[in-house]
Design an enzyme around this catalytic site. Sequence first.
Site, PDB file in Angstrom:
ATOM      1  CB  SER A  48      -0.925  -0.003   1.219  1.00  0.00           C
ATOM      2  OG  SER A  48      -1.861   1.049   1.096  1.00  0.00           O
ATOM      3  CD  GLU A  49      -1.324   5.731  -2.700  1.00  0.00           C
ATOM      4  OE1 GLU A  49      -0.998   5.520  -3.880  1.00  0.00           O
ATOM      5  OE2 GLU A  49      -2.212   6.528  -2.364  1.00  0.00           O
ATOM      6  CG  ASN A  50      -1.260   3.935   3.325  1.00  0.00           C
ATOM      7  OD1 ASN A  50      -1.329   3.069   2.462  1.00  0.00           O
ATOM      8  ND2 ASN A  50      -1.964   3.891   4.436  1.00  0.00           N
TER       9      ASN A  50
ATOM     10  CD  GLN B 103       0.291   9.296  -2.174  1.00  0.00           C
ATOM     11  OE1 GLN B 103       0.398   8.726  -1.125  1.00  0.00           O
ATOM     12  NE2 GLN B 103      -0.726   9.072  -2.968  1.00  0.00           N
TER      13      GLN B 103
END
Lengths: 222, 221
Positions: A48-50, B103
């Site tokens: 997950s990108e976070n 991002q």
Amino acid sequence: MVRPLSPTDVARRVARDIPDGSYVNLGIGLPTLVADVVGPDKEIVYHSENGILGMGPAPAAGEEDSELINAGKQPVTLLPGGSFFHHTDAFVMMRGGHLDVSVLGAFQVSETGDLANWATDEAALPPAVGGAMDLAVGARRVLVVTTHTTRDGRPKLLSRCTYPLTAAAVVDRVYTDLAVLDVGPEGFVVREVAPGVTPDGLQAVTGAPLRFAPDLAVVHPD
Amino acid sequence: MIDKRVATLAEAVADVADGATVLVGGFGNSGVPVELVHALLEQGARDLTVVTNNAGSGETDIAALIREHRVRRIICSYPRSAGSVWFEQFWRAGEIELELVPQGTLSERMRAAGAGLGGFFTPTGADSLLAEGKEVRVLDGRRQVFERPLPADVALIKADRADRWGNLVYRTAARNFGPTMATAAALTVVQVRQFVELGELDPEAVVTPGIFVDRVVEVAP
């Protein structure tokens, strides 16, 4: 009679192409269904990108942790062996080619593998991009899951994208409710079709010339 | 003696100037330093440039800063969310500038600032509208766009525990932008759940070493 594949069937078909042991990022929306249908015979590490590797399914009701969320901001869990890291490292994994597979949604895909999945021509909403562009350029294989046409019947697979590009020449394979198509130097090559779909019928709802694989098959989700 | 602990949230943000560029940690509602942002709201600094992943939702933290006309410009990757009502209203009225950044590029631009670099080439966004006006080169056979560092005056971040030297550990996915933002600002202010004694944090597990941190304030959950 054409029998389009359900979203779950499309997810099952994608899952079959993800090898055991892969590091995988699933985009928001349709792609997240893939995690629900990967069989227990495969060990897949979800990213997950976070800042999560080894992301697990949603927690039971009442067990949510408001800080342990996925890219879609939904509560998730961490599996044994999982890890947390900061954002810059999460995108090192994405941009740096360390993910085996990225499964993305799309507004449009071109016959040269261009992807448009972050903006339409809708000017009333502020633009937002998130991690879409990083996911599209970095993973070793970029798989797209989408409906074959828009809700009002316009093709999403085109000779050229009309919406703003996320990235150029990145898509390897497209899975729709009507077909599985490879994207390569010869444009779209149809590998499999949903039950009842004919080459002429598929061409009629596609905005780019199609080639059909000599061993064209009917999709078997499982 | 080094002691970066401050007693109050007000003290932690007392000297943030009008016109400052402020990094705010968090991804969605995870890891947002809500109490520090509210302290900044009370402190009254205006004309801010806020760098953060999302543009706030509901009536708290960044959404409240926008609502109270404190934010001139926001640099973020994903300003839209279910509750981003204030941002959208100000954006439509032309009362807030938006710089949209992919991002990973957002995070890497802050990293470049913290690392003393002059910028970097990245394939991310090189073929998109977000590369307009920027230098694009073909490097190693790929089109890549030159991105500049993103330094700031202040970083507001949230961690789990800190000692008086400012060493930090985080909690689950709340870590997100914190470690990178801590390196990129002239003044890094951190809210933590708990202070611990020097030596109590496992040195093998410290995520942000205290050299990147200027102030820590305890906010009981």
